[in-house]
Design a protein around this motif. Sequence first.
Motif, mmCIF file in Angstrom:
data_model
loop_
_atom_site.group_PDB
_atom_site.id
_atom_site.type_symbol
_atom_site.label_atom_id
_atom_site.label_comp_id
_atom_site.label_asym_id
_atom_site.label_seq_id
_atom_site.Cartn_x
_atom_site.Cartn_y
_atom_site.Cartn_z
ATOM 1 N N SER A 187 -47.502 -16.582 -36.641
ATOM 2 C CA SER A 187 -47.345 -16.927 -35.582
ATOM 3 C C SER A 187 -48.166 -17.807 -35.140
ATOM 4 N N GLY A 188 -49.421 -18.056 -35.525
ATOM 5 C CA GLY A 188 -51.007 -17.596 -34.819
ATOM 6 C C GLY A 188 -50.670 -18.721 -34.471
ATOM 7 N N GLY A 189 -50.297 -20.736 -35.044
ATOM 8 C CA GLY A 189 -50.671 -21.831 -33.945
ATOM 9 C C GLY A 189 -49.449 -21.797 -32.781
ATOM 10 N N GLY A 190 -48.681 -21.604 -32.939
ATOM 11 C CA GLY A 190 -47.506 -21.797 -31.941
ATOM 12 C C GLY A 190 -46.558 -23.345 -32.203
ATOM 13 N N THR A 191 -46.511 -23.445 -33.675
ATOM 14 C CA THR A 191 -46.569 -24.162 -34.218
ATOM 15 C C THR A 191 -45.840 -25.149 -34.250
ATOM 16 N N ILE A 192 -44.403 -23.388 -33.703
ATOM 17 C CA ILE A 192 -42.930 -23.894 -33.040
ATOM 18 C C ILE A 192 -42.433 -25.367 -32.685
ATOM 19 N N ARG A 193 -43.315 -25.362 -31.318
ATOM 20 C CA ARG A 193 -43.172 -26.468 -30.701
ATOM 21 C C ARG A 193 -43.056 -27.435 -30.869
ATOM 22 N N PHE A 194 -43.069 -27.996 -32.334
ATOM 23 C CA PHE A 194 -43.857 -29.705 -32.457
ATOM 24 C C PHE A 194 -42.114 -30.056 -33.153
ATOM 25 N N LYS A 195 -42.015 -31.154 -32.644
ATOM 26 C CA LYS A 195 -41.154 -31.964 -33.638
ATOM 27 C C LYS A 195 -40.675 -31.209 -34.932
ATOM 28 N N GLU A 196 -41.642 -31.045 -35.326
ATOM 29 C CA GLU A 196 -42.185 -31.801 -36.452
ATOM 30 C C GLU A 196 -41.434 -30.414 -37.292
ATOM 31 N N GLU A 197 -41.820 -29.371 -36.734
ATOM 32 C CA GLU A 197 -41.049 -28.481 -36.988
ATOM 33 C C GLU A 197 -40.206 -27.604 -36.866
ATOM 34 N N LEU A 198 -39.480 -28.439 -35.463
ATOM 35 C CA LEU A 198 -37.918 -28.041 -35.166
ATOM 36 C C LEU A 198 -37.382 -28.562 -35.857
ATOM 37 N N ALA A 199 -37.562 -29.300 -36.731
ATOM 38 C CA ALA A 199 -37.106 -30.854 -37.619
ATOM 39 C C ALA A 199 -36.454 -29.526 -38.664
ATOM 40 N N HIS A 200 -36.998 -29.052 -39.133
ATOM 41 C CA HIS A 200 -36.907 -28.326 -40.518
ATOM 42 C C HIS A 200 -35.272 -27.582 -40.482
ATOM 43 N N GLY A 201 -34.679 -27.646 -41.309
ATOM 44 C CA GLY A 201 -33.001 -27.517 -41.477
ATOM 45 C C GLY A 201 -33.543 -25.670 -40.932
ATOM 46 N N GLY A 202 -33.932 -24.867 -41.071
ATOM 47 C CA GLY A 202 -33.436 -23.712 -41.019
ATOM 48 C C GLY A 202 -33.869 -23.408 -39.295
ATOM 49 N N ASN A 203 -34.726 -24.412 -38.539
ATOM 50 C CA ASN A 203 -34.765 -24.080 -37.101
ATOM 51 C C ASN A 203 -33.983 -24.598 -37.124
ATOM 52 N N ALA A 204 -32.872 -25.146 -37.181
ATOM 53 C CA ALA A 204 -31.616 -25.948 -36.667
ATOM 54 C C ALA A 204 -31.047 -25.299 -34.640
ATOM 55 N N GLY A 205 -31.367 -25.723 -34.083
ATOM 56 C CA GLY A 205 -30.781 -25.441 -32.292
ATOM 57 C C GLY A 205 -32.213 -25.118 -31.458
ATOM 58 N N LEU A 206 -32.755 -24.442 -31.961
ATOM 59 C CA LEU A 206 -34.137 -24.068 -31.206
ATOM 60 C C LEU A 206 -34.707 -25.091 -30.829
ATOM 61 N N GLY A 207 -34.596 -26.030 -31.188
ATOM 62 C CA GLY A 207 -35.164 -27.239 -30.521
ATOM 63 C C GLY A 207 -34.920 -27.577 -29.029
ATOM 64 N N GLU A 208 -32.868 -27.638 -29.183
ATOM 65 C CA GLU A 208 -32.713 -27.271 -27.718
ATOM 66 C C GLU A 208 -32.523 -25.934 -26.843
ATOM 67 N N THR A 209 -32.494 -24.860 -27.454
ATOM 68 C CA THR A 209 -32.395 -24.130 -26.471
ATOM 69 C C THR A 209 -33.588 -23.123 -26.327
ATOM 70 N N ALA A 210 -33.773 -22.066 -27.099
ATOM 71 C CA ALA A 210 -35.007 -20.711 -26.994
ATOM 72 C C ALA A 210 -36.381 -21.732 -26.605
ATOM 73 N N VAL A 211 -36.599 -23.123 -27.400
ATOM 74 C CA VAL A 211 -38.090 -23.618 -27.334
ATOM 75 C C VAL A 211 -38.097 -23.820 -25.412
ATOM 76 N N PRO A 212 -36.546 -24.489 -25.121
ATOM 77 C CA PRO A 212 -37.141 -25.242 -23.838
ATOM 78 C C PRO A 212 -36.756 -24.048 -22.354
ATOM 79 N N TRP A 213 -36.210 -22.696 -22.661
ATOM 80 C CA TRP A 213 -36.273 -22.068 -21.725
ATOM 81 C C TRP A 213 -37.617 -21.583 -21.918
ATOM 82 N N MET A 214 -38.198 -21.290 -22.705
ATOM 83 C CA MET A 214 -39.590 -20.474 -22.578
ATOM 84 C C MET A 214 -40.574 -21.709 -21.650
ATOM 85 N N GLU A 215 -40.077 -22.696 -21.759
ATOM 86 C CA GLU A 215 -41.259 -23.819 -20.878
ATOM 87 C C GLU A 215 -41.669 -23.746 -19.608
#
Length: 285
Positions: free
Chosen positions: A57-85
Amino acid sequence: AAHAWRLLPLSGGVDYKAVAGDISSIIKEDPNKGPTLVRLSWHSSGTYDKMSKDGGSGGGTIRFKEELAHGGNAGLGETAVPWMEDVKTKYGDSLSYADLYTLAGVVAIKELGGPTVPWSSGRVDALDPSAVTPDGRLPGADSGPPGADPSDAAHLRTIFNRMGFNDQEIVALSGAHALGRCHTTASGYDGPWTPTPTMFNNLYFSLLDSVKWTQRDWKGPFQYEDEGKSLMMLPTDLVLIQDDDFKKYVSMYAKDQATFFADFSKAFNKLEELGTTGLKSTTWA
Ligand code: CCH
């Protein structure tokens, strides 16, 4: 002026109780957002590798499109990540994404009736996507009958031992599937695990242990359903009762919610601190 220090916010400039309050408000307005925030929080941490000591969790890298594109993260780029903006914008640079995403998980767990998981602040965001780890570190729920790779016990152990978790912690953490649901628009799977997806409880374990789960006949990926066809389990969920070493913890947590809450709390706190340094125990609730 003698007492001006009293006006200074606590903990390095951020009032984390206020941040937690803002996250709570989002969940109160729409409780279904809570489970998705728990998933964000766990996926932001679950990339950790104890050998190479990268990910986590240290770098908060899940906000980057490169990590959101990982198979397991499907959906998070359109939901939880923008909800936190909006929360991030409100607190600006003093609040890291890495702290925000991990805090969102523990706030959601509490808001939905679960334990108050201890949380520490002080994660510092990576500034660019070079710290994003390769795809494949999160568990795959992949379709297939019992024993099929990778939906087997060995897969779960490989993934979670890499993060530093043992059998008991794997089962405790899996109890988070009391919350939320699968979305055909995200993972391709469909349905909730329990009839109370906005309540954190030990129902995942009692249902896993007592319901007759059969293969769902549908066009989507291999998954299980109950006789009433309203609940679901992933192949990886069923692994927890197919493997005797996992199953003994499923039975224990099904009978004893207090022990589940205590063990979940410890394991989730550990998860949220993987790959971090210099954290400071923080009162958030
Ligand atoms: Fe999970 N999870 N999870 N999960 N998960 C999904 C949803 C949630 C796996 C697969 C999936 C954990 C472990 C695993 C949550 C928390 C945890 C989905 C549906 C899949 C697929 C996503 C969608 O379609 O929206 C697999 C495989 C594992 C193997 O171990 C652990 C550990 C945790 C937390 C501690 C939560 C919460 C959800 C619901 C999300 C929502 O949007 O409702």
